[in-house]
Each structure stands twice: as C-alpha cells, then as structure tokens.
Design an enzyme around this catalytic site. Sequence first.
Site, short mmCIF file in Angstrom:
data_model
loop_
_atom_site.label_atom_id
_atom_site.label_comp_id
_atom_site.label_asym_id
_atom_site.label_seq_id
_atom_site.Cartn_x
_atom_site.Cartn_y
_atom_site.Cartn_z
CB CYS A 128 -0.96 0.01 1.18
SG CYS A 128 -0.32 -0.70 2.69
CG HIS A 248 -0.60 3.76 4.73
ND1 HIS A 248 -1.18 3.44 5.93
CD2 HIS A 248 -0.13 2.59 4.20
CE1 HIS A 248 -1.08 2.13 6.13
NE2 HIS A 248 -0.46 1.59 5.08
C1 11C Z 1 1.08 -2.06 6.57
N1 11C Z 1 1.87 -1.88 4.30
O1 11C Z 1 0.62 -0.91 6.50
C2 11C Z 1 1.52 -2.78 5.35
C3 11C Z 1 0.41 -3.73 4.97
O2 11C Z 1 2.95 -6.24 1.97
O3 11C Z 1 0.86 -6.04 1.51
C4 11C Z 1 0.57 -4.40 3.65
C5 11C Z 1 1.56 -5.52 3.68
C6 11C Z 1 1.80 -5.98 2.30
O4 11C Z 1 1.19 -2.68 7.62
#
Ligand code: 11C
Length: 343
Positions: A128, A248
């Site tokens: 993400c 995010h």
């Molecule tokens: C998080 N980006 O925010 C991570 C979740 O490799 O798809 C996604 C983890 C992934 O914790």
Amino acid sequence: KELTVAIVGATGAVGTKMKEQLIKRNFPIKHIKFLASARSAGKEIEFDGKTYTIEEATPDAFEGVDVALFSAGGSVSAKLAPEAAKRGAVVIDNTSHFRMHPEVPLVVPEVNRGDLKEHKGIIANPNCSTIQMVAALQPIREKFGLTKVIVSTYQAVSGSGVSAIEELREQSAQWEAGKNVEAKILPAKSDKKHYPIARNVIPQIDVFTENGFTYEEMKMINETKKIMHMPELAVAATCVRVPVVSGHSESVYIEVENDASVNEIFEVLKNAPGIVLQDDITTQDYPMPLFVEGEDPVYVGRIRQDLSNKKGFHLWIVSDNLLKGAALNSIQIAEAMLEDNLL
Ligand code: 11C
Ligand code: A2P
C-alpha cells in the site's frame, strides 16, 4: 464479458473493501465466491443485497474461477495462488509473497500497465505505501526524470488488518478508563515485543531484515524500483505506524534530473490520472488521512522546492491504504486486463 470471481480473505480488512469496490465499479460478475479460513466456512456474508455462504479456501474451490483476488496473508497465497492459476484462474495477489518474483508482474496500472501482458497466471498488487508513492512520482518522473527518493511514512493500523484496528480501539478505551494499556499485535505479530499504538508512534512496521531496514521499508525500496523499471533509482524509506485507523501519509523528498519548479510540478500533478493536487497554504489546504478515508485518489500537497538543492522537492502524499493501496488497485488491475483482452 462476465466473469467468475473469487475473493480469498473475504472477511478481512482488504477483502471487505474488495467487495465494496466490485459493486461500486460495476465489475462484470457472472458468479462470485467468498473464501476464507476453515474458521469462517459456513458463515454468511452479504454482497450486493444478497446473502452468500463463505467457503474454506482449498485448491478445488478455484475450479471454474476466472479471477481470484487474494488478500489472506502471504502463506495462504504461497500455497493456493499456484493452485488457482493451475486451474485457469488469473490470480491478483495482494500479499508480498510473489512481488519480487521475476516472472510476476507487479503493477500499478497508471505506472506500468504494459507489464500485465507478461503474466503467467499470477499478478502481484504492490504494498500500500509503495502504490500511493509511485502513483504520485511517475508523472513527475515522466516530465523531469527522477534520481533519488527518501520517504518517511505515517501508516494507519488498518494496514496490519482487522485485529490491529481492534487493538487501537481497545487501547484507547483502556486509556480512557484509566486501565493498563495492553499491546498484543503491533509492531509485528510475530516479533518478540509489542508496544501500544494508542498515544504512540512506532518506528517499526513488520520485522527487521539483516541490513537494519524493516521488511516494510525494503518493500518500498525494492517494489518502487521494479514498478518504475528503475533498478538504479536511489530509494530509502523509514516506515512508522501511527494511531490512525485508515489512510497512509508520506513525507517524500525527491531529486529530479532536469530543472523543475513547484508550479510545473503542480501542472503535472493536476493532469495526472488518479491524483488530486490539494495544495493551498493560504487556505491551509493539504491532505490528511481522516479526510481521505473512503476516497479513491492519491492526494498530494505541501509541495516545496528544497532550500539547498534546486533539483530537490518535498511532497506530502496521502491515500486510503485499503483502497488505492489495496482493494481498488487490485480491481483496477482486473479492469485493465479485461480491457486489454488478457482475461
Ligand atoms: C502495513 N503496508 O501498513 C503494510 C500492509 O505487503 O501487503 C501491507 C503488507 C503488504 O502494515
Ligand atoms: P478468517 O476470517 O476466516 O480468519 P485481516 O488481514 O483483516 O486480518 O484478514 C485476513 C483474512 O485472511 C481473513 O479473511 C481471514 O479469514 C483470511 N485467512 C486467514 N487465514 C487463512 C487461511 N489459512 N486460509 C484462508 N483464508 C485465511
């Protein structure tokens, strides 16, 4: 053309958003299956006003499936994505398991849609925090070139799944009630120590790798180079968990190859697909996660030229991690494949 679709991890944070996106975007569905663990098999799930029964994700569950959207964790994808592909399904996998495999396209359609045609049954949906960053950087790179990226993230708990959202809620209630705050999941379920996320920020997402960067940081570094086809790009990341439910945020410093101005970058981003430029400091207008929750685009603001390097620029990039960061990008991959006759 109408397709038979399966969602693997249908009860999870991303699976739930995949259901919503399929309806919202009017994806042409002939038949749909909802798969999850044995714990959920037999339970009911609502989709588009109808009730369906969740099935256990097993190899045979993929018989007759055209598109399988996976978001049930890397070990489930490792085991079942090849089984689904073997049975003729095109797998769009939201886990990190296959992302760096040389035969697996890793795709953000606005950036590298053309890679889809190289697929051999499995397509990976990037992390993400990587997706929203490359979506915003690609149009800048196309116009001005790009030599360096240094990113610090402020990542929402929903990135770590339904249980982490619940943990933030419980810890906030424990604090409110004057009780001890219990930490069980974050920063990484499998790691030795756990720290509260309520009233805190944690500079660790996923576990550490041997070089001192976390896996989340290494995903941002390696995936960015692969998606943008820029193995030579200098990328560094510091990934931080903050007590936000969804959305995010990223503070990104870039260096471009050719001369550019803030106004020229504004113009490029105004016309870029999937991007909303939200940058007016005279009215304190900039993106924030609370306000982008449930929204499709990637929002960019606070664009400034560096004070010591005229080819350096600072940007603030925010997007709903469960949408463009996960469910929406997966469905957009499926849509692009349909349009390009790859399904
Ligand atoms: C998080 N980006 O925010 C991570 C979740 O490799 O798809 C996604 C983890 C992934 O914790
Ligand atoms: P279940 O609800 O049956 O555990 P999240 O990322 O929000 O935690 O969601 C994880 C998703 O992955 C859930 O839908 C979960 O289903 C599913 N899942 C977990 N383990 C398995 C498994 N072994 N096989 C299939 N699906 C799984």
